[in-house]
Design a protein around this motif. Structure first.
Motif, PDB file in Angstrom:
ATOM      1  N   LYS A 178      -2.819   3.724  19.473  1.00 21.87           N
ATOM      2  CA  LYS A 178      -1.972   4.810  19.930  1.00 21.87           C
ATOM      3  C   LYS A 178      -0.732   4.836  19.062  1.00 21.87           C
ATOM      4  N   VAL A 179      -0.511   5.950  18.388  1.00 23.98           N
ATOM      5  CA  VAL A 179       0.579   6.044  17.416  1.00 23.98           C
ATOM      6  C   VAL A 179       1.855   6.509  18.104  1.00 23.98           C
ATOM      7  N   GLY A 180       2.933   5.782  17.900  1.00 16.38           N
ATOM      8  CA  GLY A 180       4.229   6.153  18.460  1.00 16.38           C
ATOM      9  C   GLY A 180       4.979   7.120  17.566  1.00 16.38           C
ATOM     10  N   ASP A 181       5.935   7.831  18.143  1.00 17.25           N
ATOM     11  CA  ASP A 181       6.711   8.820  17.375  1.00 17.25           C
ATOM     12  C   ASP A 181       7.494   8.185  16.235  1.00 17.25           C
ATOM     13  N   GLU A 182       7.906   6.927  16.431  1.00 18.72           N
ATOM     14  CA  GLU A 182       8.752   6.275  15.426  1.00 18.72           C
ATOM     15  C   GLU A 182       8.020   6.029  14.112  1.00 18.72           C
ATOM     16  N   GLU A 183       6.677   6.055  14.132  1.00 19.02           N
ATOM     17  CA  GLU A 183       5.920   5.749  12.912  1.00 19.02           C
ATOM     18  C   GLU A 183       5.985   6.869  11.888  1.00 19.02           C
ATOM     19  N   GLY A 184       6.365   8.069  12.302  1.00 21.75           N
ATOM     20  CA  GLY A 184       6.404   9.180  11.365  1.00 21.75           C
ATOM     21  C   GLY A 184       7.739   9.354  10.668  1.00 21.75           C
ATOM     22  N   LYS A 185       8.709   8.533  11.008  1.00 18.88           N
ATOM     23  CA  LYS A 185      10.041   8.671  10.433  1.00 18.88           C
ATOM     24  C   LYS A 185      10.072   8.188   8.983  1.00 18.88           C
ATOM     25  N   PRO A 186      10.772   8.904   8.093  1.00 15.61           N
ATOM     26  CA  PRO A 186      10.869   8.466   6.680  1.00 15.61           C
ATOM     27  C   PRO A 186      11.648   7.159   6.562  1.00 15.61           C
ATOM     28  N   ARG A 187      11.334   6.385   5.534  1.00 16.08           N
ATOM     29  CA  ARG A 187      11.994   5.103   5.309  1.00 16.08           C
ATOM     30  C   ARG A 187      13.228   5.286   4.433  1.00 16.08           C
ATOM     31  N   SER A 188      14.238   4.490   4.720  1.00 17.83           N
ATOM     32  CA  SER A 188      15.458   4.522   3.908  1.00 17.83           C
ATOM     33  C   SER A 188      15.500   3.369   2.908  1.00 17.83           C
ATOM     34  N   LYS A 189      14.600   2.387   3.079  1.00 17.03           N
ATOM     35  CA  LYS A 189      14.513   1.273   2.148  1.00 17.03           C
ATOM     36  C   LYS A 189      13.056   0.823   2.050  1.00 17.03           C
ATOM     37  N   TYR A 190      12.767   0.002   1.050  1.00 17.18           N
ATOM     38  CA  TYR A 190      11.392  -0.446   0.858  1.00 17.18           C
ATOM     39  C   TYR A 190      10.887  -1.214   2.081  1.00 17.18           C
ATOM     40  N   ALA A 191       9.591  -1.093   2.335  1.00 18.54           N
ATOM     41  CA  ALA A 191       8.975  -1.764   3.477  1.00 18.54           C
ATOM     42  C   ALA A 191       9.030  -3.275   3.288  1.00 18.54           C
ATOM     43  N   SER A 192       9.038  -3.995   4.388  1.00 15.72           N
ATOM     44  CA  SER A 192       9.014  -5.454   4.296  1.00 15.72           C
ATOM     45  C   SER A 192       7.681  -5.928   3.740  1.00 15.72           C
ATOM     46  N   LEU A 193       6.613  -5.165   4.029  1.00 18.59           N
ATOM     47  CA  LEU A 193       5.283  -5.456   3.500  1.00 18.59           C
ATOM     48  C   LEU A 193       4.664  -4.141   3.039  1.00 18.59           C
ATOM     49  N   THR A 194       3.988  -4.152   1.903  1.00 22.74           N
ATOM     50  CA  THR A 194       3.331  -2.949   1.399  1.00 22.74           C
ATOM     51  C   THR A 194       2.313  -2.460   2.415  1.00 22.74           C
ATOM     52  N   GLN A 195       2.387  -1.164   2.745  1.00 22.42           N
ATOM     53  CA  GLN A 195       1.620  -0.625   3.856  1.00 22.42           C
ATOM     54  C   GLN A 195       0.139  -0.412   3.556  1.00 22.42           C
ATOM     55  N   ASP A 196      -0.249  -0.548   2.323  1.00 24.88           N
ATOM     56  CA  ASP A 196      -1.666  -0.581   1.945  1.00 24.88           C
ATOM     57  C   ASP A 196      -1.971  -2.012   1.530  1.00 24.88           C
ATOM     58  N   SER A 197      -2.702  -2.736   2.373  1.00 31.51           N
ATOM     59  CA  SER A 197      -2.958  -4.152   2.092  1.00 31.51           C
ATOM     60  C   SER A 197      -3.843  -4.347   0.865  1.00 31.51           C
ATOM     61  N   CYS A 198      -4.524  -3.268   0.422  1.00 30.73           N
ATOM     62  CA  CYS A 198      -5.375  -3.354  -0.773  1.00 30.73           C
ATOM     63  C   CYS A 198      -4.679  -2.802  -2.021  1.00 30.73           C
ATOM     64  N   PHE A 199      -3.387  -2.566  -1.926  1.00 32.85           N
ATOM     65  CA  PHE A 199      -2.669  -1.979  -3.051  1.00 32.85           C
ATOM     66  C   PHE A 199      -2.866  -2.775  -4.333  1.00 32.85           C
ATOM     67  N   TRP A 200      -2.760  -4.103  -4.229  1.00 32.22           N
ATOM     68  CA  TRP A 200      -2.862  -4.918  -5.447  1.00 32.22           C
ATOM     69  C   TRP A 200      -4.273  -4.909  -6.023  1.00 32.22           C
ATOM     70  N   ALA A 201      -5.266  -4.757  -5.170  1.00 35.32           N
ATOM     71  CA  ALA A 201      -6.637  -4.640  -5.680  1.00 35.32           C
ATOM     72  C   ALA A 201      -6.784  -3.334  -6.465  1.00 35.32           C
ATOM     73  N   ARG A 202      -6.119  -2.285  -6.008  1.00 37.72           N
ATOM     74  CA  ARG A 202      -6.154  -1.009  -6.724  1.00 37.72           C
ATOM     75  C   ARG A 202      -5.435  -1.132  -8.080  1.00 37.72           C
ATOM     76  N   VAL A 203      -4.353  -1.909  -8.103  1.00 39.02           N
ATOM     77  CA  VAL A 203      -3.657  -2.170  -9.369  1.00 39.02           C
ATOM     78  C   VAL A 203      -4.593  -2.874 -10.345  1.00 39.02           C
ATOM     79  N   GLU A 204      -5.296  -3.892  -9.861  1.00 38.23           N
ATOM     80  CA  GLU A 204      -6.198  -4.660 -10.729  1.00 38.23           C
ATOM     81  C   GLU A 204      -7.325  -3.776 -11.266  1.00 38.23           C
ATOM     82  N   GLU A 205      -7.852  -2.907 -10.434  1.00 37.01           N
ATOM     83  CA  GLU A 205      -8.923  -2.005 -10.883  1.00 37.01           C
ATOM     84  C   GLU A 205      -8.392  -1.023 -11.925  1.00 37.01           C
ATOM     85  N   ALA A 206      -7.190  -0.513 -11.691  1.00 35.48           N
ATOM     86  CA  ALA A 206      -6.608   0.436 -12.640  1.00 35.48           C
ATOM     87  C   ALA A 206      -6.342  -0.224 -13.993  1.00 35.48           C
ATOM     88  N   ARG A 207      -5.838  -1.449 -13.967  1.00 41.01           N
ATOM     89  CA  ARG A 207      -5.584  -2.160 -15.223  1.00 41.01           C
ATOM     90  C   ARG A 207      -6.902  -2.439 -15.958  1.00 41.01           C
TER      91      ARG A 207
END
Length: 241
Positions: free
Chosen positions: A131-160
């Motif tokens: 169940k998604v809360g309203d607060e999840e749609g708010k824009p961020r003012s600073k970088y996330a504490s953790l990258t929100q795509d846990s596979c981001f680095w795998a995508r970097v490796e594939e792109a390289r």
């Protein structure tokens, strides 16, 4: 399960400390790349052991669910949905780093299709169905504490890897496919960074992502010189930045 979760939380806390330590380090590698270049020290051994212990806990949790040792909707409790998501965002980058550090992708193929553990795919499903809360749609003012795509680095490796393969590819059709995939990732990553959905380790000076940016810029310059732009729609004037 609540007691077991509480007992395993110190392992999570140790990894959180390790991430902060890496992200603040003078080598400007960040969390992912620091673990990927791990050396045989007591600190690194402890981090690796905590990674393994957390994986065992969640595998046991899933096993209990699948064998009806817990109520069928137990995993929908916000406590476990949030805990599993936090675990995934914190630990999967380390799993990816381990996969590529050991060059497993050379034998099995890239991580997302060939190396991703079942638990992470299950946690993706739990998170999508929450169940998604309203607060999840708010824009961020600073970088996330953790990258929100846990596979981001795998995508970097594939792109390289795609960049390395492009110059050795003689078939124009296959080369275009590779270039298209890299461009798609570039747009995806730019969007993540613009929305501040990445952690600071992504934009660290010596991160694998910044290496990708440099390598991709170099490839576009090379392609612009050796191939006329009509053959490569993504490389018209102004596209090389």
């Amino acid at each position: 399960m609540a007691v077991s979760l509480a007992k395993i939380n110190p392992c999570r806390a140790q990894l959180e400390w390790y991430k902060s330590y890496c992200d603040d380090s003078d080598n400007e590698l960040g969390y992912y790349d620091s673990f990927k270049q791990i050396v045989a020290s007591r600190r690194d051994a402890k981090v690796n052991m905590n990674r393994i212990r957390l994986g065992c806990f969640w595998d046991d949790f899933i096993d209990k669910l699948e064998n009806n040792h817990l109520t069928h909707d137990f995993h929908k409790l916000p406590k476990y949905v949030n805990a599993s998501q936090f675990y995934k965002l914190l630990v999967e980058p380390l799993e990816i780093a381990e996969y590529y550090r050991k060059n497993v992708h050379m034998e099995k193929g890239h991580y997302i299709e060939n190396g991703r553990e079942k638990r992470f795919k299950i946690f993706d499903k739990w998170w999508r169905e929450r169940k998604v809360g309203d607060e999840e749609g708010k824009p961020r003012s600073k970088y996330a504490s953790l990258t929100q795509d846990s596979c981001f680095w795998a995508r970097v490796e594939e792109a390289r890897d795609g960049i390395y393969r492009v110059l050795g590819e003689t078939d124009v059709g296959r080369r275009l496919v590779l270039l298209g995939k890299i461009e798609t990732f570039e747009a995806y990553a730019n969007g993540m960074i613009e929305r501040k959905e990445v952690s600071v380790d992504v934009v660290a000076k010596n991160s694998s992502y910044n290496l990708f940016v440099e390598e991709w810029r170099g490839l576009k310059l090379q392609m612009k010189m050796i191939m006329p732009s009509p053959h490569f729609p993504g490389f018209q004037d102004g596209m090389v930045q």
